[in-house]
Design a protein around this motif. Structure first.
Motif, PDB file in Angstrom:
ATOM      1  N   LEU A 237     -14.212 -15.723  42.673  1.00 49.12           N
ATOM      2  CA  LEU A 237     -14.608 -16.669  41.622  1.00 49.12           C
ATOM      3  C   LEU A 237     -15.167 -17.955  42.237  1.00 49.12           C
TER       4      LEU A 237
ATOM      5  N   TRP B 238     -16.512 -24.930  35.370  1.00 50.15           N
ATOM      6  CA  TRP B 238     -15.309 -24.491  36.083  1.00 50.15           C
ATOM      7  C   TRP B 238     -14.060 -24.632  35.212  1.00 50.15           C
TER       8      TRP B 238
ATOM      9  N   LEU C  93      -8.335 -24.380  37.003  1.00 48.02           N
ATOM     10  CA  LEU C  93      -7.543 -24.712  38.182  1.00 48.02           C
ATOM     11  C   LEU C  93      -8.148 -25.917  38.900  1.00 48.02           C
TER      12      LEU C  93
ATOM     13  N   THR D  39      -3.337 -23.310  42.748  1.00 46.37           N
ATOM     14  CA  THR D  39      -2.956 -22.689  41.465  1.00 46.37           C
ATOM     15  C   THR D  39      -2.077 -23.608  40.625  1.00 46.37           C
TER      16      THR D  39
ATOM     17  N   VAL E 189     -13.988 -21.762  32.792  1.00 50.21           N
ATOM     18  CA  VAL E 189     -13.732 -20.435  33.352  1.00 50.21           C
ATOM     19  C   VAL E 189     -12.327 -20.332  33.929  1.00 50.21           C
ATOM     20  N   SER E 190     -11.885 -21.375  34.725  1.00 49.68           N
ATOM     21  CA  SER E 190     -10.632 -21.269  35.463  1.00 49.68           C
ATOM     22  C   SER E 190      -9.584 -22.265  35.003  1.00 49.68           C
TER      23      SER E 190
ATOM     24  N   SER F 109      -9.627 -14.733  42.916  1.00 51.13           N
ATOM     25  CA  SER F 109      -9.862 -16.183  42.897  1.00 51.13           C
ATOM     26  C   SER F 109     -10.894 -16.565  43.949  1.00 51.13           C
TER      27      SER F 109
END
Length: 747
Positions: free
Chosen positions: A108, A142, A148, A170, A145-146, A105
């Motif tokens: 990333l 973002w 979060l 998270t 991709v994530s 993370s």
């Protein structure tokens, strides 16, 4: 001084409670930032503490601090490791607080920061999720991709960017409140101000160091100049072009009839006798005009005695000269003494011859006298040697066959860049320094000198050991004894590089002036001739229309109107050609690229050129594009391209008969476009092909075909501005092919 880390946590329930906790968090961090500002702790410790407190205070899983590395700040992670990401594009250091987010993370987030660091440099935040229905492109990336929650706020102050604060959690449902964003914004602003002041302080220290270095250099230069002035043997004056004394320095003050301290601000004629003042003033004007050293000898009565002086005058500014004055009374007296000694020697020889016939005992007295004279000659020779070592020219003495160097003044080492020892050991070594192009000429002149045919007087170039080239003016003459036999060769060599440069500049200026005069004459001749024909046509057609239009049909009236219009268009084009050529020569013709459809452009221009032709020519246009070329990506300057195609195609039409086809071939790739125009006309004579791009020059075989000789000159200028190439192949009676290659300007 280390900063204690006070971990704070907040309760996410209740806006009032959250705001109180955020104020408490901000109040705990701000004093720590103040300690960094006051120099009580290093920025690295403060940043580490801020990262830890933000992570615990905002209940996030990770807090990363990004800092650009050009501030000279070195920060580390908890494990003592400096993290650098994408350093080639944007080098920075990363500091992170203790947390539970894994390394993947963190990597990333670092990759995301490196990719969108230019966004943050503009002072724009990256917040995910965001209430805006259309988030920015980085946030969309973002989320893809994530997914979060992420908060990255830049550290910016006064248009300067220092890094960013990044918060990551998270908890997928986490929402960033405006109070949290404002709190982090306030902390980021404070850190940005800290970095800004650190940067200003570093700039100040660098400026102080540079200032001290400049002062030290100035003091050293002043000391060196003062030392040089102290070494001047006699006196140094500065005099302006009006003949006024500006300054004085020297070890000897007996160079003027009045104290040297009283001459500053006075005129030459107030200090020196009128003949001497006029002589020096004349040489001052020559020194300012020719930029060469002037030498003048004069005599003054100083302290009741006649003294001889030599003044060396050199231009030291636009309107002033420096004058070095030396007392050369001893040298003048030595020269007079030598003459007197020679006269006395002749008289003594005659007396001795007479005395030998009378009394043999006089012989001893004559021998003693001769020894005395020889000693005096040796003394005089030593004085002459000292004199030659203090002049700037190279003085030399050699045997008549140049096989032995008897004497060479030390200034040879400075001018030639070689030692005098090497010349004494190898007298012919100076020939090796002569420029290869001048060496044979100098050797021939030396041969004539050795045969007694002519004195040596040559100007040639020498190549110094460092590769620099200097021009030398050398004069040599024989020294003969009483029997007329040459016993040695004496000469003097002078560095005339500056004089040669000035002469070359004058010759170049004269050549340019002649070329400009010839160009003006051709311009007047061509333009007057080319304007006379259309003006005559306009005048005659206008008179005919004035007197006879009521008797003529509409068709005949229209014919004369068309003649007037055609003549006006021709004159307008001639003026435009002259203006375009003038702009190009003045550097005012610039490149303005824009997208262009070459096929449409060439077709349209070809049709327009044939409208005024009595019988249109056959023009074939062929295209051959490589597959790698996208016709939509062609950017060229339309105005310059029109001048190129119009002038070349006009020449092809003008110098070909209508029944002879003209081919236009266009091909290109991703890098360049090639335009080829081929006619089957009269061709260009070989003797004219070297002057194709010269303004107002026309081929000797054009006959009565009208033209100005400006077309190809304009084409060459336009091609050069486009940084392209042009090549012309022509054969008499076969035709001419003009090939123009232009690089494609990327959109």
């Amino acid at each position: 001084m280390a900063i204690s880390s006070k971990h704070l946590s907040i309760n996410a329930h209740g806006s009032g409670t959250m705001e109180n906790h955020l104020l408490t968090l901000q109040g705990a961090i701000m004093p720590q930032i103040a300690q960094v500002t006051q120099g009580q702790c290093v920025p690295q410790d403060g940043l580490q503490t801020t990262a830890d407190q933000l992570r615990y205070g905002l209940q996030v899983d990770s807090c990363l601090m990004f800092m650009v590395s050009d501030l000279g700040l070195t920060t580390a992670t908890v494990e003592g490791e400096v993290r650098g990401i994408n350093r080639q594009e944007h080098p920075y250091n990363v500091l992170r607080g203790k947390g539970t987010v894994d390394d993947s993370s963190s990597r990333l987030i670092c990759e995301f920061y490196g990719k969108y660091s230019t966004w943050l440099i503009q002072g724009k935040p990256l917040i995910c999720p965001i209430a805006d229905e259309q988030p920015s492109a980085p946030i969309q990336e973002w989320q893809r991709v994530s997914g979060l929650p992420l908060l990255i706020l830049p550290l910016c102050h006064r248009h300067s960017y220092f890094g960013a604060i990044s918060l990551l959690t998270t908890q997928a449902q986490r929402q960033w409140s405006q109070a949290e964003i404002d709190c982090v914004y306030a902390i980021a602003s404070q850190w940005a101000m800290v970095f800004y002041h650190i940067q200003r302080e570093q700039d100040y220290h660098i400026q102080q160091q540079n200032h001290q270095q400049v002062i030290a250099a100035l003091n050293q230069a002043e000391s060196r100049n003062h030392a040089l002035l102290e070494l001047i043997p006699d006196a140094l004056f500065r005099i302006n072009s009006a003949g006024i004394y500006l300054d004085f320095h020297g070890a000897k003050t007996e160079t003027l009839p009045i104290p040297a301290t009283n001459i500053i601000g006075k005129h030459l004629h107030q200090i020196l006798p009128t003949p001497v003042a006029g002589l020096i003033w004349d040489h001052i004007e020559q020194a300012l005009e020719t930029k060469t050293i002037q030498r003048v000898e004069y005599q003054l009565w100083v302290n009741g005695k006649a003294r001889n002086f030599e003044a060396r005058i050199v231009a030291s500014g636009v309107e002033e000269v420096s004058v070095i004055v030396q007392d050369v009374t001893d040298r003048v007296q030595m020269r007079l003494s030598l003459e007197q000694v020679n006269d006395a020697l002749e008289m003594r020889v005659e007396e001795r011859t007479a005395a030998l016939r009378k009394v043999n005992d006089v012989l001893q007295a004559e021998i003693i006298e001769r020894k005395r004279i020889e000693e005096q000659l040796r003394t005089s020779e030593e004085q002459l040697r000292q004199l030659t070592e203090n002049i700037r020219e190279v003085f030399f003495l050699t045997t008549p066959d140049f096989s032995q160097m008897i004497y060479i003044s030390p200034v040879y080492q400075e001018v030639w860049g070689r030692s005098t020892k090497s010349l004494y050991e190898q007298p012919s070594s100076w020939l090796e320094s002569i420029h290869p192009e001048d060496r044979d000429r100098v050797i021939q002149a030396l041969h004539k000198q050795s045969l007694g045919e002519a004195n040596f007087q040559e100007e040639y170039r020498i190549v110094r050991p460092d590769g620099s080239v200097r021009w030398m003016g050398v004069r040599a003459f024989p020294v003969v004894n009483e029997a007329g036999i040459t016993i040695r060769i004496a000469g003097i060599a002078e560095d005339i590089t500056e004089r040669q440069r000035v002469q070359a500049e004058i010759l170049n200026a004269l050549a340019q002036e002649k070329e400009l005069s010839d160009l003006k004459s051709r311009f007047i001749t061509v333009t007057s001739h080319e304007f006379r024909t259309p003006l005559t046509t306009i005048h005659s057609s206008a008179e005919l229309l004035e007197h006879y239009r009521h008797k003529w049909s509409d068709e005949k009236q229209l014919m004369h109107l068309h003649r007037i219009q055609t003549s006006v268009k021709y004159m307008t084009k001639l003026l435009n050609d002259v203006l375009i050529l003038g702009k190009a020569d003045a550097g005012k013709l610039s490149l303005t690229p824009e997208p262009i459809d070459l096929e449409v452009f060439c077709t349209t221009l070809s049709k327009d050129l044939q409208l005024n032709q009595p019988k249109p020519s056959v023009i074939n246009i062929n295209y051959a594009w490589e597959q790698t070329l996208d016709l939509q990506d062609i950017y060229l300057d339309k105005q310059l391209l029109q001048q190129i195609l119009e002038n070349v195609l006009s020449n092809a039409i003008k110098y070909s008969s209508p029944d002879q086809a003209i081919d236009i071939n266009l091909n290109g790739n991703r890098e360049q476009i090639t335009l080829e125009i081929r006619d089957r006309g009269i061709g260009i004579p070989p003797e004219d092909q070297d002057r194709l791009f010269e303004a107002f020059h026309r081929g000797t075989n054009v006959g009565t075909i009208p033209g100005t000789g400006l077309g190809l000159a304009i084409v060459k200028k336009c091609v050069d501005i486009h940084q392209g190439d042009i090549y012309i192949n022509s054969i008499i009676g076969v035709g001419t092919t003009v090939t123009v290659t232009l690089p494609i300007i990327k959109s």
